[in-house]
Design a protein around this motif. Structure first.
Motif, short mmCIF file in Angstrom:
data_model
loop_
_atom_site.label_atom_id
_atom_site.label_comp_id
_atom_site.label_asym_id
_atom_site.label_seq_id
_atom_site.Cartn_x
_atom_site.Cartn_y
_atom_site.Cartn_z
N GLU A 135 10.10 19.50 -6.01
CA GLU A 135 9.11 19.13 -7.02
C GLU A 135 8.60 17.71 -6.80
OE1 GLU A 135 10.32 21.99 -10.78
OE2 GLU A 135 11.08 19.94 -10.78
N ASN A 136 7.47 17.41 -7.40
CA ASN A 136 6.80 16.12 -7.23
C ASN A 136 7.17 15.17 -8.37
OD1 ASN A 136 5.00 14.45 -5.71
ND2 ASN A 136 3.47 14.73 -7.32
N LEU A 137 7.67 14.00 -8.01
CA LEU A 137 8.06 12.99 -9.00
C LEU A 137 7.09 11.82 -8.92
CD1 LEU A 137 9.99 11.63 -11.05
CD2 LEU A 137 11.34 10.84 -9.10
N LYS A 138 6.30 11.63 -9.98
CA LYS A 138 5.37 10.51 -10.05
C LYS A 138 5.98 9.38 -10.88
CE LYS A 138 1.16 13.30 -9.60
NZ LYS A 138 -0.16 13.62 -10.19
N GLN A 139 5.66 8.15 -10.48
CA GLN A 139 6.16 6.96 -11.19
C GLN A 139 4.96 6.06 -11.53
OE1 GLN A 139 10.03 5.48 -9.35
NE2 GLN A 139 9.40 6.94 -7.78
N THR A 140 4.22 6.47 -12.54
CA THR A 140 2.95 5.83 -12.88
C THR A 140 3.13 4.38 -13.31
OG1 THR A 140 2.10 7.99 -13.57
CG2 THR A 140 0.86 6.03 -14.26
N ASP A 141 4.12 4.11 -14.16
CA ASP A 141 4.35 2.73 -14.61
C ASP A 141 4.70 1.83 -13.43
OD1 ASP A 141 3.81 3.37 -17.22
OD2 ASP A 141 5.91 3.50 -17.85
N LEU A 142 5.52 2.33 -12.53
CA LEU A 142 5.89 1.54 -11.35
C LEU A 142 4.67 1.30 -10.47
CD1 LEU A 142 8.03 0.15 -9.63
CD2 LEU A 142 8.59 2.38 -8.63
N ALA A 143 3.81 2.31 -10.33
CA ALA A 143 2.58 2.13 -9.55
C ALA A 143 1.72 1.03 -10.14
CB ALA A 143 1.80 3.44 -9.51
N ASN A 144 1.62 0.99 -11.46
CA ASN A 144 0.82 -0.05 -12.11
C ASN A 144 1.43 -1.43 -11.89
OD1 ASN A 144 -1.04 1.82 -13.08
ND2 ASN A 144 0.08 2.14 -15.00
N SER A 145 2.75 -1.52 -11.94
CA SER A 145 3.42 -2.80 -11.68
C SER A 145 3.17 -3.27 -10.25
CB SER A 145 4.92 -2.68 -11.95
OG SER A 145 5.19 -2.49 -13.32
N LEU A 146 3.27 -2.34 -9.31
CA LEU A 146 3.02 -2.68 -7.91
C LEU A 146 1.57 -3.12 -7.69
CD1 LEU A 146 5.01 0.29 -6.35
CD2 LEU A 146 5.59 -2.12 -6.06
N LYS A 147 0.65 -2.48 -8.38
CA LYS A 147 -0.76 -2.88 -8.27
C LYS A 147 -0.98 -4.29 -8.80
CE LYS A 147 -2.75 1.77 -8.69
NZ LYS A 147 -3.52 2.69 -9.57
N GLU A 188 0.80 -1.23 0.00
CA GLU A 188 0.00 0.00 0.00
C GLU A 188 0.83 1.28 0.00
OE1 GLU A 188 -2.83 -0.05 3.16
OE2 GLU A 188 -4.10 -1.57 2.21
N PRO A 189 1.81 1.43 0.89
CA PRO A 189 2.58 2.69 0.88
C PRO A 189 3.34 2.91 -0.43
CG PRO A 189 2.93 1.48 2.93
CD PRO A 189 2.23 0.55 2.00
N ALA A 190 3.92 1.84 -0.96
CA ALA A 190 4.67 1.96 -2.21
C ALA A 190 3.77 2.39 -3.36
CB ALA A 190 5.36 0.63 -2.53
N ILE A 191 2.59 1.79 -3.45
CA ILE A 191 1.66 2.14 -4.52
C ILE A 191 1.23 3.59 -4.40
CG2 ILE A 191 -0.67 1.71 -5.42
CD1 ILE A 191 -0.25 -1.26 -4.62
N LYS A 192 0.89 4.00 -3.20
CA LYS A 192 0.44 5.38 -2.96
C LYS A 192 1.53 6.38 -3.33
CE LYS A 192 -1.40 8.40 0.67
NZ LYS A 192 -1.81 8.47 2.09
N LEU A 193 2.74 6.11 -2.93
CA LEU A 193 3.84 7.04 -3.19
C LEU A 193 4.23 7.08 -4.66
CD1 LEU A 193 5.92 6.19 -0.02
CD2 LEU A 193 4.92 8.43 -0.53
N ALA A 194 4.16 5.94 -5.33
CA ALA A 194 4.47 5.91 -6.76
C ALA A 194 3.40 6.64 -7.56
CB ALA A 194 4.60 4.47 -7.23
N GLU A 195 2.13 6.45 -7.17
CA GLU A 195 1.02 7.03 -7.90
C GLU A 195 0.88 8.52 -7.65
OE1 GLU A 195 -3.05 4.95 -9.19
OE2 GLU A 195 -2.85 5.22 -7.02
N ASN A 196 0.95 8.92 -6.39
CA ASN A 196 0.75 10.34 -6.04
C ASN A 196 2.03 11.15 -6.14
OD1 ASN A 196 -1.88 9.67 -5.47
ND2 ASN A 196 -1.54 9.46 -3.27
#
Length: 576
Positions: A215-227, A166-174
């Motif tokens: 600045e804010n760094l989002k990692q959308t692809d990583l969030a999808n992999s974690l999901k 959960e924390p990893a997904i949230k941080l990668a997505e947001n």
């Protein structure tokens, strides 16, 4: 507070009217220069990155155990510390289960692909192609992190994989706020990362500049992999959509990893290396880590000397440490590799008798040239130190020491397209050509040559020290070849020199690894001590960077005492 090291003793006359200063090799601490550890009652997490530490601590507060918290930290660091935290690398986890009175070594080290060959990194002149072995798709070992963390949780944890992610997904997505450490790492690794389109797109702006501090760094692809991993388990990574994308990226770039490589990967539960130092039990990793064997070997040698009375970081103590290090690292060259493939005389290497015999070879007045211990040509190379370690202890008496890595900072710099997952360059930890050093200046032997499905040798040394059968100290460090000696010095500082864990962490460090024949010293080793070491025949090199970044926790008299190393920014120890 800053530790003050001085080289003097003061002799007072009877009437205290005169003071004579006599040069002595005696470091002392100013009474005001005391480092204070973090103290808590119920549990503690120490890691290299504050958001990961917070994520792990929340799990402990919810009633989770040390394994739950450790797995959560491991996944979170893949987002918040991308230069070392990872899904595309591997490592080692040491677990103590208090209810079962059992300590387990979980090996999730990467493996060579099935198509790997002994000479795959040699050019037409039989020289090692350094670019190919470090920065190509062929440099990638089959990743073990996802399988290893999931196995630890399934066997010894209490929370779900979904909760751990959960924390990893949230941080990668947001997104995460870029701090100075992340910004500097993106500047440092820009040349390598920007060669890969996927890495460039994630970590840099359209004009090629890195994300700035704040600045804010989002990692959308990583969030999808974690999901996907949260929903489908490790099959997503090793057999499903993520595996398909990794293999497609390999096939498009002459990489070796196939669907079969990923599907066949399995972590291994091993018996830890166990030693005894001055009444304390030392548990650490077995091969393919060389860390546990040589940590215990060095301690066995040093146990024959009155280290406490000689003093912390005096020339006499450092001389003995350096000589012991030489013997251990020469044995690393001679014997170490993948325990599943080659025979290693571990019982002999970690025996008290062998340590005693080596201690008798130390000349107390003169340095023994490395060539006299084991002849070998000297080679020079660069250091790769971008591993990360974290430690966890819980209120139930369980403890975890975990060290994992991509090898170089950001590994190969290659991100598998569409996954957000950075890939390791651990194939460099094999002896691509026996006798030629890797990026840590470590010279490999025949025992560590490349072979299909073989695990490459490592120096990672996650360690748990027991006192009267209970976890007393949990520690470890990044630092490549310096990991073993850094961990050694934490143990010596708390056992021999009676330091608290913060003092032990911040004390200056030294390192020797047999070849090159030189003693690396951090700032803080005083000039007089260095001169005394040079008179004994040691070649002293003042290190231009700090050695290691230990994350350590001690349990004493019903309290947890923790310390994160100040040598690298961003680390945090928290308890509750």
């Amino acid at each position: 507070m800053k530790k003050i090291t001085r080289l003097f003793s003061v002799v007072l006359s009877i009437n205290i009217t005169t003071i004579d200063v006599i040069a002595q090799d005696v470091p002392i601490y100013d009474s005001q220069a005391i480092f204070h550890p973090v103290i808590s009652k119920n549990g503690m997490v120490a890691s290299q990155e504050d958001l990961a530490t917070q994520a792990g601590l929340e799990v402990l507060k919810e009633g989770g155990n040390a394994i739950d918290a450790a797995v959560t930290v491991g996944f979170t660091l893949a987002v918040t510390l991308p230069r070392a935290g990872n899904l595309g690398g591997g490592g080692f986890m040491l677990i103590h289960l208090t209810k079962q009175q059992q300590t387990i070594a979980l090996d999730y080290r990467e493996k060579a692909p099935l198509a790997a060959t002994e000479n795959m990194f040699l050019d037409e002149n039989s020289n090692v192609d350094q670019k190919k072995v470090r920065f190509s798709h062929q440099a990638v070992g089959v990743p073990g992190t996802v399988a290893g963390l999931a196995m630890a949780l399934e066997k010894y944890g209490t929370i779900s994989l979904k909760r751990a992610l959960e924390p990893a997904i949230k941080l990668a997505e947001n997104g995460i706020i870029v701090d100075e450490d992340l910004y500097n790492s993106l500047i440092f690794s820009r040349r390598n990362l920007q060669k890969n389109p996927a890495s460039l797109a994630i970590f840099y702006k359209s004009d090629g500049s890195p994300y700035q501090i704040g600045e804010n760094l989002k990692q959308t692809d990583l969030a999808n992999s974690l999901k996907l991993i949260a929903k489908q388990g490790i099959k997503a990574f090793y057999q499903g959509d993520i595996a398909d994308k990794i293999v497609a990226d390999m096939e498009a770039n002459n990489g070796l990893i196939t669907k079969e490589d990923l599907a066949k990967y399995q972590p291994i539960i091993r018996e830890p290396i166990v030693g005894n130092y001055r009444g304390y039990q030392v548990y650490s990793m077995p091969p393919p880590s060389s860390g546990g064997v040589h940590l215990v070997q060095i301690l066995n040698i040093l146990e024959n000397f009155p280290i406490q009375s000689l003093g912390q970081n005096t020339a006499s103590t450092l001389h003995l440490m350096v000589e012991a290090m030489k013997f251990a690292y020469s044995d690393r060259f001679k014997f170490m590799g993948d325990w599943d493939v080659i025979n290693i005389p571990i019982p002999r290497l970690i025996s008290k008798n062998y340590g005693n015999s080596l201690s008798k070879k130390i000349n107390l007045q003169r340095a023994t040239p490395s060539q006299n211990i084991l002849p070998h040509p000297i080679f020079q190379s660069n250091e790769s130190k971008e591993t990360t370690h974290y430690s966890v202890m819980d209120r139930y008496g369980n403890a975890v020491a975990n060290t994992y890595t991509l090898n170089f900072s950001y590994g190969t710099g290659i991100m598998a397209k569409g996954t957000g997952i950075l890939l390791n360059n651990e194939m460099d930890d094999f002896a691509a050509k026996p006798g030629v050093p890797n990026a840590s200046q470590l010279i490999g032997s025949e025992g560590n040559k490349i072979a299909p499905e073989k695990r490459m040798l490592s120096s990672m040394t996650p360690t748990i020290v027991m006192k009267e059968g209970k976890p007393w100290l949990v520690t470890g460090s990044p630092g490549a070849s310096r990991i073993i000696t850094t961990t050694l010095q934490i143990i010596m500082n708390v056992i021999d020199h009676k330091m608290n864990i913060a003092e032990a962490t911040n004390a200056p460090r030294i390192h020797h690894q047999w070849y090159p024949d030189q003693v690396q010293v951090e700032r803080g080793i005083n000039k007089d001590t260095i001169e005394l070491l040079e008179k004994k025949g040691h070649k002293i090199i003042k290190s231009s960077f700090a050695m290691g970044s230990t994350q350590s926790i001690m349990y004493e008299k019903g309290r947890f005492y923790g310390a994160s190393d100040t040598r690298q920014p961003g680390a945090l120890t928290l308890g509750y």
